[in-house]
Write a protein that holds these residues in place. Structure first.
Motif, PDB file in Angstrom:
ATOM      1  N   UNK A 104       0.828  -1.202   0.000  1.00 62.59           N
ATOM      2  CA  UNK A 104       0.000   0.000   0.000  1.00 62.59           C
ATOM      3  C   UNK A 104       0.865   1.257   0.000  1.00 62.59           C
ATOM      4  N   UNK A 105       1.887   1.275   0.828  1.00 64.11           N
ATOM      5  CA  UNK A 105       2.785   2.437   0.878  1.00 64.11           C
ATOM      6  C   UNK A 105       3.553   2.590  -0.424  1.00 64.11           C
ATOM      7  N   UNK A 106       4.018   1.470  -0.969  1.00 64.24           N
ATOM      8  CA  UNK A 106       4.720   1.494  -2.245  1.00 64.24           C
ATOM      9  C   UNK A 106       3.813   2.049  -3.346  1.00 64.24           C
ATOM     10  N   UNK A 107       2.564   1.604  -3.370  1.00 64.98           N
ATOM     11  CA  UNK A 107       1.594   2.058  -4.360  1.00 64.98           C
ATOM     12  C   UNK A 107       1.389   3.572  -4.277  1.00 64.98           C
ATOM     13  N   UNK A 108       1.208   4.091  -3.068  1.00 64.42           N
ATOM     14  CA  UNK A 108       0.985   5.529  -2.877  1.00 64.42           C
ATOM     15  C   UNK A 108       2.198   6.318  -3.360  1.00 64.42           C
ATOM     16  N   UNK A 109       3.384   5.888  -3.004  1.00 63.13           N
ATOM     17  CA  UNK A 109       4.599   6.602  -3.407  1.00 63.13           C
ATOM     18  C   UNK A 109       4.792   6.533  -4.920  1.00 63.13           C
ATOM     19  N   UNK A 161       2.425   6.217  -7.244  1.00 62.66           N
ATOM     20  CA  UNK A 161       1.425   7.101  -7.856  1.00 62.66           C
ATOM     21  C   UNK A 161       1.855   8.551  -7.708  1.00 62.66           C
ATOM     22  N   UNK A 162       2.356   8.909  -6.531  1.00 67.29           N
ATOM     23  CA  UNK A 162       2.823  10.280  -6.311  1.00 67.29           C
ATOM     24  C   UNK A 162       3.968  10.615  -7.272  1.00 67.29           C
ATOM     25  N   UNK A 163       4.929   9.714  -7.410  1.00 65.79           N
ATOM     26  CA  UNK A 163       6.050   9.935  -8.312  1.00 65.79           C
ATOM     27  C   UNK A 163       5.577  10.012  -9.763  1.00 65.79           C
ATOM     28  N   UNK A 164       4.711   9.098 -10.149  1.00 71.96           N
ATOM     29  CA  UNK A 164       4.217   9.048 -11.517  1.00 71.96           C
ATOM     30  C   UNK A 164       3.535  10.360 -11.912  1.00 71.96           C
ATOM     31  N   UNK A 165       2.668  10.854 -11.043  1.00 69.74           N
ATOM     32  CA  UNK A 165       1.961  12.091 -11.363  1.00 69.74           C
ATOM     33  C   UNK A 165       2.874  13.310 -11.307  1.00 69.74           C
ATOM     34  N   UNK A 222       0.298  18.171 -10.742  1.00 72.52           N
ATOM     35  CA  UNK A 222       0.446  18.374  -9.303  1.00 72.52           C
ATOM     36  C   UNK A 222      -0.730  17.747  -8.564  1.00 72.52           C
ATOM     37  N   UNK A 223      -0.397  17.038  -7.502  1.00 73.62           N
ATOM     38  CA  UNK A 223      -1.409  16.442  -6.633  1.00 73.62           C
ATOM     39  C   UNK A 223      -1.637  17.394  -5.454  1.00 73.62           C
ATOM     40  N   UNK A 224      -2.780  17.275  -4.780  1.00 76.02           N
ATOM     41  CA  UNK A 224      -3.052  18.187  -3.663  1.00 76.02           C
ATOM     42  C   UNK A 224      -1.944  18.168  -2.624  1.00 76.02           C
ATOM     43  N   UNK A 225      -1.545  19.362  -2.194  1.00 77.29           N
ATOM     44  CA  UNK A 225      -0.475  19.491  -1.193  1.00 77.29           C
ATOM     45  C   UNK A 225      -1.028  19.728   0.201  1.00 77.29           C
ATOM     46  N   UNK A 226      -2.260  20.157   0.328  1.00 80.96           N
ATOM     47  CA  UNK A 226      -2.857  20.407   1.621  1.00 80.96           C
ATOM     48  C   UNK A 226      -2.528  21.782   2.151  1.00 80.96           C
ATOM     49  N   UNK A 227      -3.247  22.197   3.172  1.00 85.52           N
ATOM     50  CA  UNK A 227      -3.044  23.531   3.732  1.00 85.52           C
ATOM     51  C   UNK A 227      -2.163  23.528   4.970  1.00 85.52           C
ATOM     52  N   UNK A 228      -1.870  22.343   5.496  1.00 90.05           N
ATOM     53  CA  UNK A 228      -1.017  22.260   6.689  1.00 90.05           C
ATOM     54  C   UNK A 228       0.419  21.973   6.334  1.00 90.05           C
TER      55      UNK A 228
END
Length: 149
Positions: free
Chosen positions: A125-130, A132-136, A143-149
């Protein structure tokens, strides 16, 4: 009474067809110009087509099996309500913490809820998230959402 094995796939097909009809209106991203290898229409189109294909497969599977139930199941099960609550919580969390952190937290909570004990599931699951983040961010330059915090 409605059968959820038929109602939900039909609703998703209708929703996806509506999205496909509206996608041409989104030729330019509303957040400004980005140097991306694909246009704003690409991912919504792919997802809508995949949803239609999957729902047609579900309807065909239902027709082939012709499941006979003694008691009619309710449209909303506990797991479907959990899924809805999970998606709402994820949407709220992603706006505050961003894609990467929110996805890692929500995948962990989801696996804990399902009482998963295998460490390999968590690592995947962690590998998948990372990935996807790298791919995008690096390959598609989206750009994927960065959040406000």
């Amino acid at each position: 009474m409605f059968n959820r094995d038929i109602v939900f796939p039909v609703l998703i097909i209708i929703f996806s067809a509506t999205v496909l009809a509206l996608i041409p209106q989104f030729s330019i991203p509303s957040y400004g110009q980005q140097d991306a290898s694909v246009g704003a229409k690409f991912f919504p189109t792919v997802l809508a087509i995949l949803q239609i294909i999957i729902c047609i497969a579900l309807l065909a599977q239902r027709k082939i099996k012709q499941l006979k139930t003694t008691a009619s199941a309710s449209i909303f099960s506990k797991m479907s309500l959990f899924g809805l609550g999970f998606l709402i919580a994820y949407a709220v969390l992603i706006s505050f913490l961003g894609y990467l952190i929110a996805s890692l937290i929500m995948f962990t909570l989801y696996l804990i809820f399902l009482k998963t004990k295998k460490a390999s599931y968590y690592l995947f699951a962690y590998f998948f998230v990372v990935v996807i983040y790298y791919l995008f961010s690096q390959v598609f330059l989206i750009s994927l959402p960065e959040g406000i915090l």
